[in-house]
Write an enzyme that holds these catalytic residues in place. Structure first.
Site, PDB file in Angstrom:
ATOM      1  N   PHE A 120       0.883  -1.174   0.000  1.00  0.00           N
ATOM      2  CA  PHE A 120       0.000   0.000   0.000  1.00  0.00           C
ATOM      3  C   PHE A 120       0.918   1.220   0.000  1.00  0.00           C
ATOM      4  O   PHE A 120       1.622   1.456   0.988  1.00  0.00           O
ATOM      5  CB  PHE A 120      -0.836  -0.078   1.279  1.00  0.00           C
ATOM      6  CG  PHE A 120      -1.831   1.002   1.551  1.00  0.00           C
ATOM      7  CD1 PHE A 120      -3.106   0.958   1.005  1.00  0.00           C
ATOM      8  CD2 PHE A 120      -1.526   2.044   2.435  1.00  0.00           C
ATOM      9  CE1 PHE A 120      -4.058   1.924   1.318  1.00  0.00           C
ATOM     10  CE2 PHE A 120      -2.477   3.011   2.756  1.00  0.00           C
ATOM     11  CZ  PHE A 120      -3.739   2.951   2.188  1.00  0.00           C
ATOM     12  N   ARG A 266      11.433 -16.250  39.142  1.00  0.00           N
ATOM     13  CA  ARG A 266      12.551 -15.440  39.618  1.00  0.00           C
ATOM     14  C   ARG A 266      12.426 -15.185  41.126  1.00  0.00           C
ATOM     15  O   ARG A 266      11.394 -14.708  41.595  1.00  0.00           O
ATOM     16  CB  ARG A 266      12.536 -14.105  38.847  1.00  0.00           C
ATOM     17  CG  ARG A 266      13.418 -13.034  39.402  1.00  0.00           C
ATOM     18  CD  ARG A 266      14.872 -13.257  39.054  1.00  0.00           C
ATOM     19  NE  ARG A 266      15.687 -12.122  39.457  1.00  0.00           N
ATOM     20  CZ  ARG A 266      17.000 -12.156  39.525  1.00  0.00           C
ATOM     21  NH1 ARG A 266      17.658 -13.252  39.205  1.00  0.00           N
ATOM     22  NH2 ARG A 266      17.677 -11.094  39.892  1.00  0.00           N
ATOM     23  N   GLU A 361       0.001   3.330  10.370  1.00  0.00           N
ATOM     24  CA  GLU A 361      -1.453   3.319  10.096  1.00  0.00           C
ATOM     25  C   GLU A 361      -2.172   4.433  10.858  1.00  0.00           C
ATOM     26  O   GLU A 361      -3.314   4.282  11.282  1.00  0.00           O
ATOM     27  CB  GLU A 361      -2.053   1.927  10.331  1.00  0.00           C
ATOM     28  CG  GLU A 361      -1.402   0.911   9.395  1.00  0.00           C
ATOM     29  CD  GLU A 361      -2.270  -0.260   8.998  1.00  0.00           C
ATOM     30  OE1 GLU A 361      -3.496  -0.190   9.178  1.00  0.00           O
ATOM     31  OE2 GLU A 361      -1.701  -1.240   8.480  1.00  0.00           O
TER      32      GLU A 361
HETATM   33  N1  CAA Z   1     -13.906   6.925   5.375  1.00  0.00           N
HETATM   34  C1  CAA Z   1     -14.484   7.513   4.289  1.00  0.00           C
HETATM   35  N2  CAA Z   1     -14.211   8.794   3.929  1.00  0.00           N
HETATM   36  C2  CAA Z   1     -13.350   9.476   4.693  1.00  0.00           C
HETATM   37  C3  CAA Z   1     -12.726   8.924   5.834  1.00  0.00           C
HETATM   38  C4  CAA Z   1     -13.051   7.589   6.166  1.00  0.00           C
HETATM   39  N3  CAA Z   1     -12.503   6.991   7.221  1.00  0.00           N
HETATM   40  N4  CAA Z   1     -11.911   9.838   6.388  1.00  0.00           N
HETATM   41  C5  CAA Z   1     -12.014  10.939   5.628  1.00  0.00           C
HETATM   42  N5  CAA Z   1     -12.884  10.723   4.609  1.00  0.00           N
HETATM   43  C6  CAA Z   1     -13.310  11.670   3.566  1.00  0.00           C
HETATM   44  C7  CAA Z   1     -13.949  12.887   4.225  1.00  0.00           C
HETATM   45  O1  CAA Z   1     -15.333  12.693   4.421  1.00  0.00           O
HETATM   46  C8  CAA Z   1     -13.671  13.992   3.225  1.00  0.00           C
HETATM   47  O2  CAA Z   1     -14.595  13.926   2.173  1.00  0.00           O
HETATM   48  P1  CAA Z   1     -15.456  15.239   1.765  1.00  0.00           P
HETATM   49  O3  CAA Z   1     -14.439  16.286   1.429  1.00  0.00           O
HETATM   50  O4  CAA Z   1     -16.261  14.778   0.615  1.00  0.00           O
HETATM   51  O5  CAA Z   1     -16.240  15.578   2.979  1.00  0.00           O
HETATM   52  C9  CAA Z   1     -12.309  13.590   2.651  1.00  0.00           C
HETATM   53  O6  CAA Z   1     -12.163  12.176   2.895  1.00  0.00           O
HETATM   54  C10 CAA Z   1     -11.168  14.340   3.294  1.00  0.00           C
HETATM   55  O7  CAA Z   1     -11.217  14.082   4.680  1.00  0.00           O
HETATM   56  P2  CAA Z   1     -10.641  15.109   5.739  1.00  0.00           P
HETATM   57  O8  CAA Z   1     -11.130  16.494   5.420  1.00  0.00           O
HETATM   58  O9  CAA Z   1     -10.912  14.567   7.089  1.00  0.00           O
HETATM   59  O10 CAA Z   1      -9.080  15.045   5.369  1.00  0.00           O
HETATM   60  P3  CAA Z   1      -7.814  15.634   6.116  1.00  0.00           P
HETATM   61  O11 CAA Z   1      -6.823  16.039   5.109  1.00  0.00           O
HETATM   62  O12 CAA Z   1      -8.210  16.625   7.149  1.00  0.00           O
HETATM   63  O13 CAA Z   1      -7.124  14.343   6.811  1.00  0.00           O
HETATM   64  C11 CAA Z   1      -6.701  12.550   8.286  1.00  0.00           C
HETATM   65  C12 CAA Z   1      -7.705  13.389   7.480  1.00  0.00           C
HETATM   66  C13 CAA Z   1      -7.573  11.757   9.228  1.00  0.00           C
HETATM   67  C14 CAA Z   1      -5.717  13.366   9.089  1.00  0.00           C
HETATM   68  C15 CAA Z   1      -5.945  11.604   7.308  1.00  0.00           C
HETATM   69  O14 CAA Z   1      -5.061  12.327   6.499  1.00  0.00           O
HETATM   70  C16 CAA Z   1      -5.201  10.494   8.001  1.00  0.00           C
HETATM   71  O15 CAA Z   1      -5.786   9.492   8.409  1.00  0.00           O
HETATM   72  N6  CAA Z   1      -3.850  10.635   8.149  1.00  0.00           N
HETATM   73  C17 CAA Z   1      -3.018   9.566   8.609  1.00  0.00           C
HETATM   74  C18 CAA Z   1      -2.455   8.834   7.441  1.00  0.00           C
HETATM   75  C19 CAA Z   1      -2.151   7.401   7.753  1.00  0.00           C
HETATM   76  O16 CAA Z   1      -2.818   6.739   8.545  1.00  0.00           O
HETATM   77  N7  CAA Z   1      -1.159   6.885   7.085  1.00  0.00           N
HETATM   78  C20 CAA Z   1      -0.822   5.508   7.222  1.00  0.00           C
HETATM   79  C21 CAA Z   1      -0.059   5.068   6.024  1.00  0.00           C
HETATM   80  S1  CAA Z   1      -0.108   3.358   5.766  1.00  0.00           S
HETATM   81  C22 CAA Z   1       0.770   2.649   6.973  1.00  0.00           C
HETATM   82  O17 CAA Z   1       1.240   3.202   7.914  1.00  0.00           O
HETATM   83  C23 CAA Z   1       0.834   1.190   6.867  1.00  0.00           C
HETATM   84  C24 CAA Z   1       2.089   0.607   6.532  1.00  0.00           C
HETATM   85  O18 CAA Z   1       2.632   0.667   5.455  1.00  0.00           O
HETATM   86  C25 CAA Z   1       2.592  -0.259   7.548  1.00  0.00           C
END
Ligand code: CAA
Length: 380
Positions: A120, A266, A361
């Site tokens: 991913f 222990r 995540e």
């Molecule tokens: N489900 C469906 N839609 C969602 C959603 C969800 N859980 N979360 C947000 N959305 C939608 C919102 O409704 C919004 O849509 P509209 O504009 O139509 O209303 C759109 O997405 C944008 O959402 P936000 O305005 O909330 O977006 P934001 O920029 O403020 O950010 C955030 C939101 C929660 C901070 C997000 O950026 C986030 O989760 N950040 C963390 C990133 C992350 O977890 N990265 C992990 C990478 S993968 C990893 O670590 C795994 C690995 O490889 C081991």
């Protein structure tokens, strides 16, 4: 899955974890790799596709079953689970949820068998917590897209044959609305996977930078509508976060088991240290918190199954369980005293391994934001 069949899958996996994986944890740590026998064993057990649909060769476990399996997998070195975590979780679920029949048929059977690993690819050097600000671009050119950019900390990338890539198809600065997903085969010209990162913990689980330099993919490699992928990524992460919460509970169980065994054996001041109330307090706190985490994960998984909105409960579970296992690891090292600080002792490794759960995540602070925003949205 039929309850009896699932019980049998679960006990087989528990046996494999206990008899095959745990005895090789030091080897995983020292070689920073997963022994070939464990990879083969995981494939034979169907673990590369446990959450992928049965029609594509997966075991088709529901999220309720997925978390039970994750409790069992979390008991051993997290690198083992990580090997097939992306196939079943964050990468695989994008294809399951949004892929076309053709895309599913092309990739899911090979992923389920373990022949193909998928990663991913969302995070970037300048877009970690702020995922919507990603800079990788996918420019449309007739029937193709040209992808340019850098992805960072991509789990399993050095082993992956398929990259689920999130790239900007909208104008620069288009934020969450300008992102699309692409299924990119990792051997395409223009892709460079760097050497895997040297991390604090979770040895054997590989993450790396992936560079895209004018990588051309057919338009048919796009998953879902153009510009809709941020939601896809977030939905996949909702499920992924719940799974990680369950893995944390599994590790907390193991930390407790190691601590109880040690406390019972222990001796200091002429008696087992477990007879001292200050040690008992730590054991009781770890047990109570692991129980709370397990209950929370099971409740969130049930809600997921019922089709309720799970963003908040998944964030609550990931937040609580990842912080909880950190506290549990800290107590486990404390109970082991000086011995717990020594390399080669399981709790020392787990203390380092656990630290990642509060970061990947979505950090704990991102989970707090997700939870609070949804409360305030409801209040409005
Ligand atoms: N489900 C469906 N839609 C969602 C959603 C969800 N859980 N979360 C947000 N959305 C939608 C919102 O409704 C919004 O849509 P509209 O504009 O139509 O209303 C759109 O997405 C944008 O959402 P936000 O305005 O909330 O977006 P934001 O920029 O403020 O950010 C955030 C939101 C929660 C901070 C997000 O950026 C986030 O989760 N950040 C963390 C990133 C992350 O977890 N990265 C992990 C990478 S993968 C990893 O670590 C795994 C690995 O490889 C081991």
């Amino acid at each position: 899955m039929d309850a009896d069949v699932f019980d049998s899958v679960l006990s087989t996996v528990k046996r494999f974890v206990r008899d095959e994986v745990i005895p090789r944890e030091s080897e995983i740590e020292e070689t920073d790799d997963i022994p070939a026998e464990l990879v083969k064993g995981a494939a034979e057990l169907g673990l590369f596709g446990y959450a992928l649909p049965e029609e594509y060769g997966g075991l088709g476990l529901s999220i309720v079953e997925d978390v039970e399996l994750a409790f069992a997998l979390g008991y051993a070195s997290p690198a083992f689970r990580s090997l097939f975590g992306t196939n079943n979780g964050i990468a695989g679920q994008v294809i399951v949820a949004e892929g076309t029949d053709e895309q599913r048929a092309r990739y899911l059977p090979a992923m389920a068998s373990g022949e193909l690993l998928a990663s991913f690819a969302l995070s970037e050097p300048e877009a970690g917590s702020d995922a919507a600000s990603l800079l990788t671009t996918a420019e449309r050119d007739g029937d193709t897209y040209r992808i340019n950019g850098t992805k960072r900390f991509i789990t399993n990338a050095p082993r992956a044959g398929l990259l689920v890539v999130f790239a900007r198809t909208g104008a620069p600065g288009s934020g969450a609305k300008g992102i699309s997903t692409f299924l990119v085969e990792a051997d395409l010209p223009g892709i460079t996977v760097e050497e895997h990162d040297q991390k604090m913990g979770q040895a054997g689980s590989w993450t790396a930078d992936v560079l895209f330099n004018d990588v051309t993919v057919p338009a048919a490699a796009r998953v879902g509508e153009e510009g809709q992928a941020f939601r896809t990524a977030m939905r996949s992460l909702d499920r992924g976060r719940l799974h990680i919460a369950a893995v944390c509970v599994g590790m907390a169980d193991r930390l407790l088991a190691e601590s109880v065994t040690y406390a019972a054996q222990r001796e200091q001041f002429g008696q087992a240290i477990g007879s001292f109330q200050l040690i008992q307090g730590m054991l009781a706190d770890s047990k109570t918190e692991a129980y709370a985490g397990r209950t929370m994960v099971r409740d969130a998984a049930q809600r997921f199954m019922k089709g309720e909105s799970t963003t908040t409960v998944a964030a609550c579970a990931k937040y609580f369980c990842s912080e909880m296992v950190g506290r549990s690891a800290d107590r486990a090292v404390q109970i082991h005293g000086g011995n717990g600080y020594m390399r080669g002792v399981p709790v020392e490794r787990m203390y380092r391994d656990a630290r990642l759960f509060r970061i990947y995540e979505g950090t704990s602070q991102i989970q707090q934001i997700v939870i609070a925003r949804s409360l305030l949205r409801e209040a409005r």
